[in-house]
Design a protein around this motif. Sequence first.
Motif, mmCIF file in Angstrom:
data_model
loop_
_atom_site.group_PDB
_atom_site.id
_atom_site.type_symbol
_atom_site.label_atom_id
_atom_site.label_comp_id
_atom_site.label_asym_id
_atom_site.label_seq_id
_atom_site.Cartn_x
_atom_site.Cartn_y
_atom_site.Cartn_z
ATOM 1 N N PHE A 26 44.717 63.505 -37.998
ATOM 2 C CA PHE A 26 43.607 63.007 -37.206
ATOM 3 C C PHE A 26 42.270 63.184 -37.893
ATOM 4 C CE2 PHE A 26 46.619 63.599 -33.529
ATOM 5 C CZ PHE A 26 46.753 62.253 -33.283
ATOM 6 N N LYS A 27 42.144 64.110 -38.815
ATOM 7 C CA LYS A 27 40.899 64.313 -39.548
ATOM 8 C C LYS A 27 40.653 63.199 -40.558
ATOM 9 C CE LYS A 27 40.027 69.225 -39.436
ATOM 10 N NZ LYS A 27 39.943 70.461 -40.207
ATOM 11 N N LYS A 28 41.694 62.526 -41.004
ATOM 12 C CA LYS A 28 41.562 61.508 -42.041
ATOM 13 C C LYS A 28 41.038 60.175 -41.490
ATOM 14 C CE LYS A 28 44.283 63.238 -45.634
ATOM 15 N NZ LYS A 28 44.604 62.892 -46.943
ATOM 16 N N ASP A 29 40.888 60.019 -40.201
ATOM 17 C CA ASP A 29 40.428 58.740 -39.600
ATOM 18 C C ASP A 29 39.082 58.341 -40.083
ATOM 19 O OD1 ASP A 29 42.069 59.294 -36.456
ATOM 20 O OD2 ASP A 29 42.769 58.328 -38.264
ATOM 21 N N LEU B 240 49.365 67.418 -37.476
ATOM 22 C CA LEU B 240 48.629 66.517 -36.588
ATOM 23 C C LEU B 240 47.124 66.654 -36.776
ATOM 24 C CD1 LEU B 240 50.770 66.825 -33.327
ATOM 25 C CD2 LEU B 240 50.620 64.855 -34.869
ATOM 26 N N GLN B 241 46.642 67.887 -36.931
ATOM 27 C CA GLN B 241 45.215 68.092 -37.182
ATOM 28 C C GLN B 241 44.802 67.414 -38.478
ATOM 29 O OE1 GLN B 241 44.535 72.295 -37.226
ATOM 30 N NE2 GLN B 241 44.834 72.529 -35.018
ATOM 31 N N HIS B 242 45.614 67.535 -39.474
ATOM 32 C CA HIS B 242 45.317 66.923 -40.772
ATOM 33 C C HIS B 242 45.302 65.396 -40.676
ATOM 34 C CE1 HIS B 242 45.068 66.685 -45.102
ATOM 35 N NE2 HIS B 242 46.083 65.838 -45.119
#
Length: 93
Positions: free
Chosen positions: A90-93, A86-88
Amino acid sequence: MENDIILDKLEKIEQYIVGMKKVLNLEELSVYTGFKKSYIYKLVHKKVIPYSKPNGKMLFFDREKVDLWLLRNNSKTNDEIEDRLLQHLFKKD
């Protein structure tokens, strides 16, 4: 029966005391980790476990280094993997 209880308690106290020492010898490391001495010798021979041999004969082990060695390659739980994903994402936004 009562002697067995006393011996068991003494063994637990010994393990606790060994766990508090910073530097362990071979026998203490065996008690601390539960590994047989022959297995520890095998790990030393293969240079797998961190150790010192200050006088060229006796083996000594830094408990903190052994702890780190014991805990390496830990396995992540499903929750930890999901959180990382999930962290990965959301970082790609």
